[in-house]
Design an enzyme around this catalytic site. Structure first.
Site, PDB file in Angstrom:
ATOM      1  CG  LEU A  31      36.492  40.695  31.853  1.00  0.00           C
ATOM      2  CD1 LEU A  31      37.069  39.761  30.663  1.00  0.00           C
ATOM      3  CD2 LEU A  31      36.450  41.848  31.045  1.00  0.00           C
ATOM      4  CB  SER A  88      34.565  37.185  35.790  1.00  0.00           C
ATOM      5  OG  SER A  88      34.010  38.088  36.470  1.00  0.00           O
ATOM      6  N   GLY A  89      32.089  35.619  36.921  1.00  0.00           N
ATOM      7  CA  GLY A  89      31.256  34.795  38.045  1.00  0.00           C
ATOM      8  C   GLY A  89      31.084  35.664  39.480  1.00  0.00           C
ATOM      9  CB  SER A 138      26.425  37.994  40.511  1.00  0.00           C
ATOM     10  OG  SER A 138      26.537  39.367  39.880  1.00  0.00           O
ATOM     11  CB  SER A 171      34.182  48.422  39.708  1.00  0.00           C
ATOM     12  OG  SER A 171      34.567  47.124  40.294  1.00  0.00           O
TER      13      SER A 171
END
EC number: 2.7.1.25
Length: 199
Positions: A34, A37-38, A40, A107
């Site tokens: 999501l 969510s971290g 990147s 994605s």
């Protein structure tokens, strides 16, 4: 000129040649999860650690790609599918060049992630599910997107007005609400060593 008139050009230097020179295998680390969510943050941390350890690596980020290569695409489902297909093709070029490429994209659809997986040879696609409860993602909301989605300013927002299909059998699951960045990076690098991707 149609695609019927195109011929694949075989390179003199092969992927195996590049891997031997780099002294590691090449793979795509496909971070999915999501917004907030971290993905990147974690993908960049992995890339940074690989770089520090002298591995050939690169990081592809969803927002950055949409500034250039995919700037013509919207967030409608059909364009999201095309966004992921194009990223898969770019990631494949990086793997062919002998590098470890990290991709940070929501994605959201399993079918699209499977389509990308099918582009690669066995063990070249490592799906990393960056798992985090939506309430934590919404609390973080680093780009203010959840707030805009709740106000109806963004349509088709994953997790709010558009679905996220969690991976059924990801190679790695990272729970970013429970693990630190360093712990998460360590898990991923350990997996790469266990699979002899890193020698």
């Amino acid at each position: 000129m149609g695609s019927n008139h195109l011929t694949w050009h075989e390179a003199t230097i092969t992927k195996k040649d590049r891997q031997r020179k780099n002294q590691h295998k090449s793979v795509v680390l496909w971070f999915t999860g999501l917004s907030g969510s971290g993905k990147s943050t974690l993908a960049n941390a992995v890339d940074n650690e690989l770089f520090k350890q002298h591995y050939q690596s690169y990081c592809l980020d969803g927002d950055n790609i949409r500034h250039g290569l995919n700037r013509d695409l919207t967030f409608r489902n059909e364009d999201r599918k095309e966004n992921i297909r194009r990223i898969g093709e770019v990631a494949k070029l990086f793997v062919d060049s002998g590098q470890i490429v990290s991709t940070a994209f929501i994605s959201p659809f399993r079918e699209d992630r499977q389509l990308v997986r099918n582009m690669f040879e066995k063990d070249e696609f490592i799906e990393i599910y960056v798992k985090c409860p939506i309430n934590i993602c919404e609390e973080r909301d680093p780009k203010g997107l959840y707030k805009k989605a709740r106000l109806g300013e963004i349509s088709d927002f994953t997790g709010i007005s558009s679905p996220y299909e969690r991976p059924n059998n990801p190679e790695i699951v990272i729970q970013t609400d429970r693990l630190s960045i360093d712990e998460s990076v360590s898990i991923i690098l350990s997996h790469l060593k266990d699979k002899t991707i890193l020698y």
